[in-house]
Design a protein around this motif. Structure first.
Motif: not given
Length: 239
Positions: A79-86, A90-96
């Motif tokens: 779950k922690m890995e999934q949260q990190m991936a999510t 989100r960070l990638a989308k925010d950067e875009q």
């Protein structure tokens, strides 16, 4: 009694020997690692020290861990890995989004710069047109002044015409004032029929108000009376 004393002494001796042996092993320096000597082509011996790998230390928990606890821990890690991936997504989308905003701002700045340059060009064009129009107006004013001067010299301007008419009216004013109202009305009617309505109105204007009223009353043509009254109304005053 002797047996007990002998047993105690024996225990003390054994304890002393054990303590001495332990002290000896603890204070003795570590033995050198064995080296393998191999003879090379020239007959020289080369010592090859074999590296000793450090064995990982395993810690055992105080209490036994169940399989369920291990599975729960594994699920928690997933779950922690999934949260990190999510979060990374989100960070990638925010950067875009931020990059798109910067691109939009740059585009708007370019458009504003182009619009400002267009406005500056139009302002310059208006200034040139204004300057050209001012020059044209100055030329028209100069030509108008020349025409007015020419009309004044030739006597064709309104002021000259009015002065000439006033002069002719003054010449016949005394004669016209001595006529009867009916005779004066006939003369004014004849002047108007010959296209000299302005002269007739000027001549009538020179008469006193009482005589003027009698002359208008003696006229049998109401249309001519209206024309004379209108001419008297719009007749410019002499400056």
């Amino acid at each position: 009694m002797k047996t007990i004393i002998a047993a105690v002494v024996t225990c003390m001796v054994l304890f002393g020997v054990s303590a001495a042996t332990t002290h000896l092993f603890l204070s003795e320096p570590p033995a050198d690692e064995e080296t393998e000597v191999a003879e090379n082509a020239e007959g020289e011996e080369i010592a090859d020290e074999s590296p000793v790998r450090a064995m990982p230390v395993a810690f055992r928990p105080e209490s036994a861990v169940s399989v369920e606890a291990v599975l729960q821990m594994s699920d928690s890690i997933k779950k922690m890995e999934q949260q990190m991936a999510t979060r990374q997504q989100r960070l990638a989308k925010d950067e875009q989004r931020v990059q798109l905003l910067f691109d939009d701002l740059a585009t708007e700045q370019d458009e504003l710069r182009a619009f400002s340059e267009g406005i500056d060009a139009k302002v310059d064009m208006v200034k040139r047109l204004n300057s050209s129009l001012r020059e044209t107006l100055d030329q028209l004013d100069a030509r108008k002044a020349e025409l007015q001067k020419l009309e004044k010299d030739t006597g064709s301007d309104e002021q000259s015409q009015q002065e000439d008419m006033d002069s002719r009216v003054n010449d016949v004013k005394s004669w016209f004032a001595g006529l009867e109202a009916e005779q004066a009305a006939d003369y004014l009617k004849e002047f108007a029929n010959n296209g000299k309505l302005a002269f007739a109105a000027s001549l009538l204007q020179k008469m006193p108000d009482r005589q003027k009223a009698k002359i208008l009353e003696a006229m049998s043509d109401p249309i001519l009376v209206d024309q004379l009254i209108d001419a008297l109304t719009i007749r410019p005053k002499k400056k």
